[in-house]
Design a protein around this motif. Structure first.
Motif, mmCIF file in Angstrom:
data_model
loop_
_atom_site.group_PDB
_atom_site.id
_atom_site.type_symbol
_atom_site.label_atom_id
_atom_site.label_comp_id
_atom_site.label_asym_id
_atom_site.label_seq_id
_atom_site.Cartn_x
_atom_site.Cartn_y
_atom_site.Cartn_z
ATOM 1 N N CYS A 79 0.822 -1.215 0.000
ATOM 2 C CA CYS A 79 0.000 0.000 0.000
ATOM 3 C C CYS A 79 0.854 1.262 0.000
ATOM 4 O O CYS A 79 0.444 2.276 -0.562
ATOM 5 C CB CYS A 79 -0.959 -0.024 1.189
ATOM 6 S SG CYS A 79 -2.214 -1.309 1.016
ATOM 7 N N TYR A 84 -1.793 3.840 -1.496
ATOM 8 C CA TYR A 84 -3.193 3.643 -1.123
ATOM 9 C C TYR A 84 -3.477 4.342 0.195
ATOM 10 O O TYR A 84 -2.625 4.446 1.067
ATOM 11 C CB TYR A 84 -3.511 2.156 -0.960
ATOM 12 C CG TYR A 84 -3.631 1.398 -2.257
ATOM 13 C CD1 TYR A 84 -3.794 2.036 -3.477
ATOM 14 C CD2 TYR A 84 -3.591 0.009 -2.251
ATOM 15 C CE1 TYR A 84 -3.897 1.322 -4.655
ATOM 16 C CE2 TYR A 84 -3.703 -0.725 -3.428
ATOM 17 C CZ TYR A 84 -3.854 -0.055 -4.629
ATOM 18 O OH TYR A 84 -3.967 -0.762 -5.786
ATOM 19 N N SER A 88 -8.346 1.701 1.945
ATOM 20 C CA SER A 88 -8.016 0.610 1.016
ATOM 21 C C SER A 88 -7.082 -0.391 1.681
ATOM 22 O O SER A 88 -7.246 -1.603 1.521
ATOM 23 C CB SER A 88 -7.351 1.165 -0.245
ATOM 24 O OG SER A 88 -8.237 2.006 -0.928
ATOM 25 N N SER A 91 -9.056 -2.556 4.105
ATOM 26 C CA SER A 91 -9.894 -3.519 3.387
ATOM 27 C C SER A 91 -9.064 -4.685 2.863
ATOM 28 O O SER A 91 -9.465 -5.851 2.989
ATOM 29 C CB SER A 91 -10.618 -2.837 2.220
ATOM 30 O OG SER A 91 -11.441 -1.809 2.694
#
Length: 197
Positions: A79, A84, A88, A91
């Motif tokens: 990420c 991100y 996000s 998740s």
């Protein structure tokens, strides 16, 4: 093989009944309540007293922790690389690092390895539940935290100590030292009969 057919049949039947509106949209809540408050604790009382404790059980206990840690490290790297946002990242980590190993896992363990290995699955399930109820909740809440908000430890602890399968597991571990539950086995088996066997 019969367990696989039964799982496929139950999933297909549920989808068909839902699509044709032959069952109420909230029907699953009654089934979930039975499983959480009666079936899963009954499984603990039937199998946990028969566990032969040894150092070999450390791997199944810590396997869930290894999966979670690997997922956390990978998502931390991935990420950042993709830039991100926290939502996000949370998740992706929830999807990759946590699991519910009882509803489908128990029948699969019985089909692949036999009923004798179910106590190990119960131990793994409790480990994954503790992870999900602590690190998983923190992860999910972090995705929606507003500026200046914090996560309450009291909320997590309450969820953890009031979870019926965990209570059943702990009671089975302690009470089995003083009480012989073999007399209640017919009742315990029928409490979780929807899983087969």
């Amino acid at each position: 093989m019969v367990n696989f057919i039964m799982i496929a049949f139950c999933i297909a039947a549920g989808m068909l009944l839902r699509r044709t509106n032959l069952i109420h949209g909230e029907a699953h809540k009654g089934i979930n309540t039975w499983i959480l408050y009666f079936a899963l604790p009954a499984v603990s009382f039937k199998y946990i007293p028969k566990i032969v404790w040894s150092s070999q059980l450390l791997f199944p206990i810590f396997s869930a922790v290894l999966v979670w840690a690997g997922s956390w490290l990978f998502m931390e790297w991935y990420c950042k690389r993709k830039s991100y946002k926290q939502r996000s990242r949370s998740s992706l980590e929830l999807a990759a690092g946590y699991s519910n190993t009882s509803f489908i896992g128990f029948p699969l363990i019985m089909a692949y390895f036999g009923e004798a290995q179910l106590p190990i699955a119960i131990i793994c399930d409790q480990t994954t539940f503790i992870l999900l109820s602590t690190a998983g909740i923190i992860n999910a809440l972090k995705a929606n935290l507003q500026e200046g908000q914090s996560i309450e430890a009291k909320f997590m602890i309450r969820k953890l100590i009031t979870f019926p399968p965990l209570i059943g597991c702990l009671l089975a571990l302690t009470l089995s030292q003083f009480i012989d539950f073999s007399v209640a086995e017919p009742f315990l088996i029928n409490s979780w009969r929807p899983w087969g066997h």
